[in-house]
Design a protein around this motif. Structure first.
Motif, PDB file in Angstrom:
ATOM      1  N   GLN A  39      -4.203  44.919  35.111  1.00 11.59           N
ATOM      2  CA  GLN A  39      -3.318  44.893  33.964  1.00 11.59           C
ATOM      3  C   GLN A  39      -2.345  43.728  34.087  1.00 11.59           C
ATOM      4  N   ALA A  40      -2.406  42.840  33.122  1.00 11.13           N
ATOM      5  CA  ALA A  40      -1.488  41.721  33.055  1.00 11.13           C
ATOM      6  C   ALA A  40      -0.286  42.117  32.205  1.00 11.13           C
ATOM      7  N   PRO A  41       0.855  41.458  32.390  1.00  8.12           N
ATOM      8  CA  PRO A  41       2.049  41.787  31.600  1.00  8.12           C
ATOM      9  C   PRO A  41       1.776  41.709  30.104  1.00  8.12           C
ATOM     10  N   GLY A  42       2.155  42.765  29.383  1.00  6.44           N
ATOM     11  CA  GLY A  42       1.987  42.794  27.952  1.00  6.44           C
ATOM     12  C   GLY A  42       0.583  43.094  27.478  1.00  6.44           C
ATOM     13  N   LYS A  43      -0.328  43.355  28.392  1.00  6.93           N
ATOM     14  CA  LYS A  43      -1.707  43.642  28.032  1.00  6.93           C
ATOM     15  C   LYS A  43      -2.116  45.035  28.491  1.00  6.93           C
ATOM     16  N   GLU A  44      -3.182  45.539  27.891  1.00  8.95           N
ATOM     17  CA  GLU A  44      -3.710  46.836  28.279  1.00  8.95           C
ATOM     18  C   GLU A  44      -4.471  46.728  29.597  1.00  8.95           C
ATOM     19  N   ARG A  45      -4.513  47.841  30.302  1.00 10.21           N
ATOM     20  CA  ARG A  45      -5.276  47.884  31.535  1.00 10.21           C
ATOM     21  C   ARG A  45      -6.766  47.750  31.219  1.00 10.21           C
TER      22      ARG A  45
END
Length: 125
Positions: A39-45
């Motif tokens: 999971q990247a910042p601001g994104k869904e897992r």
């Protein structure tokens, strides 16, 4: 539920390699699937890779196929994720997850009742 602890995250340059590990304890099931998500910042897992209890069947996201390898070490009840040729789009918190048997939708987070706390992977020059 099984307890999962990830390790091996860190900072790596683009094109470099990193090996993540997930140690399991307290498992009470015979058949299970272990997976890696990120999971990247601001994104869904998102799904990365999965492996069955015997290590015979593996699944990979298209984005990591050919670069990442998931493998089991049953003697230590540990799953590893070898990440090669890392790209700028690969960073994020990598999570280990486990589900009983083979989930109908193994690439979805909802299929996994057990999760580790995650380990940070940073790709930067």
């Amino acid at each position: 539920q099984v307890q999962l602890v990830e390790s091996g995250g860190g900072l790596v340059q683009p094109g470099g390699s990193l090996r993540l590990s997930c140690a399991a304890s307290g498992r009470t099931t015979i058949y299970y699937t272990m997976s890696w998500f990120r999971q990247a910042p601001g994104k869904e897992r998102e799904f990365v890779a999965a492996i069955d209890w015997g290590g015979r069947t593996t699944n990979y996201a298209d984005s990591v196929k050919g670069r990442f390898t998931i493998a089991r070490d049953n003697a230590r009840d540990t799953v590893h994720l070898q990440m090669n040729s890392l790209k700028p789009e690969d960073p994020g918190v990598y999570y280990c997850a486990e589900a009983g048997g083979v989930p109908k939708t193994p690439t979805r987070t909802e299929s996994y009742p057990s999760w580790g706390q995650g380990t940070q992977v940073t790709v930067s020059s």
